[in-house]
Design a protein around this motif. Structure first.
Motif, PDB file in Angstrom:
ATOM      1  N   UNK A 180      33.918  46.770  54.458  1.00 58.02           N
ATOM      2  CA  UNK A 180      32.668  47.182  55.077  1.00 58.02           C
ATOM      3  C   UNK A 180      31.491  46.338  54.615  1.00 58.02           C
ATOM      4  N   UNK A 181      31.525  45.944  53.332  1.00 59.66           N
ATOM      5  CA  UNK A 181      30.403  45.184  52.806  1.00 59.66           C
ATOM      6  C   UNK A 181      30.641  43.682  52.845  1.00 59.66           C
ATOM      7  N   UNK A 182      31.827  43.286  53.338  1.00 58.93           N
ATOM      8  CA  UNK A 182      32.173  41.867  53.501  1.00 58.93           C
ATOM      9  C   UNK A 182      32.050  41.087  52.202  1.00 58.93           C
ATOM     10  N   UNK A 183      32.663  41.626  51.167  1.00 54.47           N
ATOM     11  CA  UNK A 183      32.881  40.910  49.912  1.00 54.47           C
ATOM     12  C   UNK A 183      31.643  40.709  49.056  1.00 54.47           C
ATOM     13  N   UNK A 184      30.570  41.427  49.301  1.00 57.01           N
ATOM     14  CA  UNK A 184      29.454  41.347  48.372  1.00 57.01           C
ATOM     15  C   UNK A 184      29.801  42.094  47.101  1.00 57.01           C
ATOM     16  N   UNK A 185      29.148  41.765  46.031  1.00 57.23           N
ATOM     17  CA  UNK A 185      29.511  42.347  44.743  1.00 57.23           C
ATOM     18  C   UNK A 185      28.282  42.811  43.975  1.00 57.23           C
ATOM     19  N   UNK A 186      28.503  43.594  42.955  1.00 60.03           N
ATOM     20  CA  UNK A 186      27.423  44.119  42.128  1.00 60.03           C
ATOM     21  C   UNK A 186      26.795  43.009  41.296  1.00 60.03           C
ATOM     22  N   UNK A 187      25.503  43.133  41.018  1.00 57.71           N
ATOM     23  CA  UNK A 187      24.837  42.173  40.147  1.00 57.71           C
ATOM     24  C   UNK A 187      25.224  42.378  38.690  1.00 57.71           C
ATOM     25  N   UNK A 188      25.678  43.577  38.351  1.00 59.74           N
ATOM     26  CA  UNK A 188      25.968  43.893  36.959  1.00 59.74           C
ATOM     27  C   UNK A 188      27.431  43.663  36.593  1.00 59.74           C
ATOM     28  N   UNK A 189      28.347  44.172  37.402  1.00 56.55           N
ATOM     29  CA  UNK A 189      29.761  44.030  37.103  1.00 56.55           C
ATOM     30  C   UNK A 189      30.494  43.483  38.322  1.00 56.55           C
ATOM     31  N   UNK A 224      42.734  39.604  31.434  1.00 51.39           N
ATOM     32  CA  UNK A 224      41.321  39.271  31.491  1.00 51.39           C
ATOM     33  C   UNK A 224      41.093  37.895  32.099  1.00 51.39           C
ATOM     34  N   UNK A 225      41.972  36.957  31.792  1.00 52.25           N
ATOM     35  CA  UNK A 225      41.847  35.620  32.379  1.00 52.25           C
ATOM     36  C   UNK A 225      42.129  35.629  33.872  1.00 52.25           C
ATOM     37  N   UNK A 226      43.058  36.459  34.299  1.00 50.92           N
ATOM     38  CA  UNK A 226      43.307  36.568  35.730  1.00 50.92           C
ATOM     39  C   UNK A 226      42.083  37.109  36.458  1.00 50.92           C
ATOM     40  N   UNK A 277      39.555  47.807  32.993  1.00 46.79           N
ATOM     41  CA  UNK A 277      38.868  47.680  34.285  1.00 46.79           C
ATOM     42  C   UNK A 277      37.734  48.688  34.404  1.00 46.79           C
ATOM     43  N   UNK A 278      38.008  49.922  34.033  1.00 47.37           N
ATOM     44  CA  UNK A 278      36.998  50.965  34.147  1.00 47.37           C
ATOM     45  C   UNK A 278      35.763  50.640  33.310  1.00 47.37           C
ATOM     46  N   UNK A 279      35.965  49.944  32.204  1.00 48.51           N
ATOM     47  CA  UNK A 279      34.862  49.608  31.306  1.00 48.51           C
ATOM     48  C   UNK A 279      34.112  48.359  31.755  1.00 48.51           C
ATOM     49  N   UNK A 280      34.834  47.396  32.327  1.00 50.16           N
ATOM     50  CA  UNK A 280      34.249  46.075  32.534  1.00 50.16           C
ATOM     51  C   UNK A 280      34.029  45.676  33.984  1.00 50.16           C
ATOM     52  N   UNK A 281      34.592  46.411  34.929  1.00 48.65           N
ATOM     53  CA  UNK A 281      34.463  46.072  36.339  1.00 48.65           C
ATOM     54  C   UNK A 281      34.071  47.297  37.159  1.00 48.65           C
ATOM     55  N   UNK A 282      33.591  47.032  38.339  1.00 49.29           N
ATOM     56  CA  UNK A 282      33.352  48.099  39.310  1.00 49.29           C
ATOM     57  C   UNK A 282      34.529  48.084  40.282  1.00 49.29           C
ATOM     58  N   UNK A 283      35.375  49.100  40.207  1.00 53.32           N
ATOM     59  CA  UNK A 283      36.540  49.173  41.082  1.00 53.32           C
ATOM     60  C   UNK A 283      36.135  49.893  42.360  1.00 53.32           C
TER      61      UNK A 283
END
Length: 274
Positions: free
Chosen positions: A75-84, A251-253, A61-67
């Motif tokens: 607060x951000x209402x489910x917006x996500x990063x463009x990169x991860x 990873x599939x989950x 997770x630390x390598x492949x996602x933004x936790x």
């Protein structure tokens, strides 16, 4: 043959396109992971993830996602990063093994998390009925919960007073479980919890209304899937992680491969509640 892995693999191409191309790029969703215990158990406990497997998952997770924290997601209402893609970590029931095995890894990778505690479990007057009477202490005590609450990475949320099936309670009993647990946590921690977790995901419109009335900012369920800006704040979805999840399953989950299976199982479960 692992049937769940075969089914998830067959769903993977469609889910990869749907989630990666549509949700992450257009709907901008966030996946909340649901953990319970982090403990090496020999009895194939559905709620436990072995520490070694959990360590592998956190490293990936630390390598492949933004936790991010649950508070940041709300607060951000489910917006996500463009990169991860963004992910939220949650732990239910307030187990002592979370402090012993999960927290050191979360601190190592600087991963935020929310721990949902049941007040009677913290008081050590009850413990999760799934495990009966155990010789060793099962749950965090108040001192340990307070220790976690003081750390900037961690949030403490309410998981009721006694972990009941809320929909089976009277109006007075259900309100007491939802509201009193928040008041007790406010007294113990010096701050009222912002988030609520429905025990066993057991909830209907009444429970959602009362969670809002009690003053919580959001609540999590066991309904599977990705959270978007359209997901109700008092019915956030989560993806359960178990010890059966090999790295490929994990990873599939994260990419949605198990969502069709989980949605079918959740539909059957909610039908049985009616």
């Amino acid at each position: 043959m692992n049937i769940r892995r075969v089914l998830s693999a067959s769903c993977q191409p469609l889910c990869h396109f749907y989630y990666q191309q549509r949700y992450y790029r257009h709907h901008q969703g966030v996946r909340i992971l649901m953990y319970h215990r982090v403990d090496a158990r020999a009895d194939d406990d559905q709620l436990s993830v072995a520490p070694a497997r959990f360590a592998t998952q956190m490293a990936w997770l630390a390598e492949n996602h933004q936790v991010i924290s649950l508070a940041q997601m709300v607060a951000q209402r489910a917006t996500t990063s463009d990169e991860k893609p963004q992910v939220v970590l949650t732990f239910d029931d307030g187990y002592l093994d979370n402090l012993l095995y999960a927290v050191p890894l979360l601190l190592h990778y600087q991963l935020p998390a929310t721990f949902f505690v049941t007040t009677e479990f913290c008081q050590q007057t009850q413990q999760h009925p799934r495990y009966g009477q155990t010789a060793q202490r099962l749950h965090l005590n108040w001192q340990e919960v307070q220790q976690l609450a003081k750390h900037a990475l961690f949030d403490i949320g309410s998981h009721t007073c006694q972990h009941p099936y809320l929909t089976e309670l009277s109006n007075a009993q259900a309100w007491q479980e939802i509201n009193d647990s928040r008041q007790i946590l406010a007294e113990k921690l010096g701050q009222a919890p912002a988030f609520f977790c429905y025990p066993s995901g057991n909830m209907r419109a009444r429970e959602m209304d009362w969670v809002q009335k009690a003053g919580y900012q959001a609540a999590v369920t066991v309904a599977p899937g990705l959270n978007t800006a359209a997901t109700p704040l008092w019915a956030l979805k989560r993806t359960e992680i178990t010890d059966k999840d090999e790295p490929i399953d994990f990873q599939r989950k994260l990419s949605g491969g198990f969502d069709p299976i989980h949605q079918l199982l959740h539909w059957k479960r909610t039908r049985m509640m009616k």
